[in-house]
Design an enzyme around this catalytic site. Structure first.
Site, PDB file in Angstrom:
ATOM      1  N   ASP A   1      -2.438  -9.470  -1.850  1.00 44.40           N
ATOM      2  CA  ASP A   1      -2.647  -9.993  -0.487  1.00 44.40           C
ATOM      3  C   ASP A   1      -1.327 -10.203   0.247  1.00 44.40           C
ATOM      4  O   ASP A   1      -1.131 -11.202   0.958  1.00 44.40           O
ATOM      5  CB  ASP A   1      -3.479 -11.288  -0.534  1.00 44.40           C
ATOM      6  CG  ASP A   1      -4.855 -11.045  -1.131  1.00 44.40           C
ATOM      7  OD1 ASP A   1      -5.375  -9.931  -0.986  1.00 44.40           O
ATOM      8  OD2 ASP A   1      -5.403 -11.974  -1.750  1.00 44.40           O
TER       9      ASP A   1
ATOM     10  N   HIS B  20      -8.448  -8.860   4.282  1.00 45.77           N
ATOM     11  CA  HIS B  20      -8.503 -10.114   3.526  1.00 45.77           C
ATOM     12  C   HIS B  20      -9.068 -11.209   4.438  1.00 45.77           C
ATOM     13  O   HIS B  20      -8.655 -11.306   5.603  1.00 45.77           O
ATOM     14  CB  HIS B  20      -7.097 -10.496   3.044  1.00 45.77           C
ATOM     15  CG  HIS B  20      -7.091 -11.753   2.240  1.00 45.77           C
ATOM     16  ND1 HIS B  20      -7.529 -11.798   0.934  1.00 45.77           N
ATOM     17  CD2 HIS B  20      -6.757 -13.024   2.571  1.00 45.77           C
ATOM     18  CE1 HIS B  20      -7.444 -13.037   0.489  1.00 45.77           C
ATOM     19  NE2 HIS B  20      -6.977 -13.804   1.461  1.00 45.77           N
TER      20      HIS B  20
ATOM     21  N   GLY C 256     -20.429  -4.136   1.152  1.00 47.05           N
ATOM     22  CA  GLY C 256     -20.006  -2.994   1.967  1.00 47.05           C
ATOM     23  C   GLY C 256     -20.187  -3.147   3.470  1.00 47.05           C
ATOM     24  O   GLY C 256     -20.262  -2.152   4.179  1.00 47.05           O
TER      25      GLY C 256
ATOM     26  N   ASN D 206      -5.747  -3.004   3.444  1.00 48.65           N
ATOM     27  CA  ASN D 206      -6.709  -3.944   2.858  1.00 48.65           C
ATOM     28  C   ASN D 206      -7.143  -4.936   3.920  1.00 48.65           C
ATOM     29  O   ASN D 206      -6.357  -5.276   4.807  1.00 48.65           O
ATOM     30  CB  ASN D 206      -6.027  -4.703   1.704  1.00 48.65           C
ATOM     31  CG  ASN D 206      -6.933  -5.746   1.069  1.00 48.65           C
ATOM     32  OD1 ASN D 206      -8.102  -5.453   0.750  1.00 48.65           O
ATOM     33  ND2 ASN D 206      -6.432  -6.956   0.879  1.00 48.65           N
TER      34      ASN D 206
ATOM     35  N   LEU E 129      -4.841  -3.686  -8.384  1.00 49.28           N
ATOM     36  CA  LEU E 129      -4.399  -2.301  -8.542  1.00 49.28           C
ATOM     37  C   LEU E 129      -3.053  -2.269  -9.255  1.00 49.28           C
ATOM     38  O   LEU E 129      -2.206  -3.144  -9.045  1.00 49.28           O
ATOM     39  CB  LEU E 129      -4.276  -1.649  -7.166  1.00 49.28           C
ATOM     40  CG  LEU E 129      -5.610  -1.501  -6.426  1.00 49.28           C
ATOM     41  CD1 LEU E 129      -5.381  -1.200  -4.948  1.00 49.28           C
ATOM     42  CD2 LEU E 129      -6.463  -0.404  -7.071  1.00 49.28           C
TER      43      LEU E 129
ATOM     44  N   ARG F  92     -10.768  -5.546  -7.435  1.00 50.86           N
ATOM     45  CA  ARG F  92      -9.938  -5.330  -8.628  1.00 50.86           C
ATOM     46  C   ARG F  92      -8.470  -5.235  -8.235  1.00 50.86           C
ATOM     47  O   ARG F  92      -8.130  -4.661  -7.200  1.00 50.86           O
ATOM     48  CB  ARG F  92     -10.340  -4.048  -9.347  1.00 50.86           C
ATOM     49  CG  ARG F  92     -11.557  -4.235 -10.225  1.00 50.86           C
ATOM     50  CD  ARG F  92     -11.787  -3.053 -11.130  1.00 50.86           C
ATOM     51  NE  ARG F  92     -10.694  -2.795 -12.053  1.00 50.86           N
ATOM     52  CZ  ARG F  92     -10.450  -3.468 -13.173  1.00 50.86           C
ATOM     53  NH1 ARG F  92     -11.198  -4.479 -13.507  1.00 50.86           N
ATOM     54  NH2 ARG F  92      -9.454  -3.123 -13.944  1.00 50.86           N
TER      55      ARG F  92
ATOM     56  N   ASN G  82     -17.938  -4.145   5.549  1.00 49.81           N
ATOM     57  CA  ASN G  82     -16.737  -3.584   6.180  1.00 49.81           C
ATOM     58  C   ASN G  82     -16.747  -2.062   6.106  1.00 49.81           C
ATOM     59  O   ASN G  82     -16.320  -1.388   7.053  1.00 49.81           O
ATOM     60  CB  ASN G  82     -15.467  -4.167   5.558  1.00 49.81           C
ATOM     61  CG  ASN G  82     -15.137  -5.520   6.152  1.00 49.81           C
ATOM     62  OD1 ASN G  82     -14.752  -5.607   7.316  1.00 49.81           O
ATOM     63  ND2 ASN G  82     -15.332  -6.584   5.379  1.00 49.81           N
TER      64      ASN G  82
END
Ligand code: GAR
Length: 210
Positions: free
Chosen positions: A145, A109, A12, A107, A93, A91, A14
């Site tokens: 991604d 990455h 966590g 997101n 989605l 996970r 970020n």
């Protein structure tokens, strides 16, 4: 302020960067819910310390990915979430979940996409011998991604780098890139045109650091 839900699975850091950004009264977003799929994720302690409600949904107790995602979706909607941030959420989605948050889910990455999608990005960057590496914040689309890029931050790869050293250098930039990207989204300063996001920010969302 835009209401933000953050999905996490682990450390966590970020999430912490986003919480810290949101602590500034001038920041255009607030985190109203943290969802974890891992019960003992350290990210949950960070949420508690910041006074942000959290919920753990163990994917093992759902019959399918769709059921798990539907439960997550229900929590997010109940909390009035308008923007979803994936922050080390490990996970995949379902297409339906991604579709229902279209243009409203981002997101982070740990690579300069489209290089090194998937896992073990830092080891793969070292293996490939690239001289620049970094991180990407992008809008989430059904492909892993993938999706319009909002912000990228680049770092050099040094001759004697280890995976850990490179990961730490990139992570420091993640903590700058993610709050910037959330701010741009929350302020409506990202216009999507096909696979391309037009970003109203100095440098068009590019952070290049020594
Ligand atoms: C971060 O490096 C993030 O970019 C990466 O996981 C780490 C989570 O760290 N995400 C992915 O690999 C997504 N596929 P954090 O829990 O300390 O934010």
């Amino acid at each position: 302020k835009k209401r933000v839900g953050v999905l996490v699975s682990g450390r966590g850091s970020n999430l912490q960067a986003l919480l810290d950004a949101c602590a500034d009264p001038a920041f255009p977003a607030e985190i109203v819910l943290v969802v974890s799929n891992v019960a003992n994720a350290y990210a949950l302690e960070r949420a508690a310390t910041a006074g942000v409600p959290s919920v753990t949904l163990s994917h093992k107790s759902f019959a399918s990915r769709e059921d798990f995602d539907a439960a997550m979706d229900a929590h997010l909607r109940q909390a009035g979430v308008e923007i979803v941030c994936l922050a080390g959420f490990m996970r995949l989605l379902s297409a339906g979940f991604v579709q229902s948050w279209d243009q409203r889910m981002i997101n982070i990455h740990p690579s300069l996409l489209p290089s090194f999608k998937g896992l073990h990005t830092h080891a793969r960057a070292l293996e490939a011998g690239v001289k620049l590496h970094g991180c990407t914040v992008h809008l989430v689309t059904p492909d892993l991604d993938d999706g319009p890029i909002i912000v990228q931050a680049a770092v050099p790869v040094l001759a004697d780098d280890t995976e850990d050293a490179l990961a730490a250098r990139v992570l420091e930039q993640e903590h700058k890139a993610y709050p910037l990207a959330l701010r741009l989204i929350a302020e409506g300063r990202v216009a999507v045109d096909g696979n391309r996001a037009k970003v109203e920010a100095p440098g068009f969302g590019a952070l290049v650091n020594p």
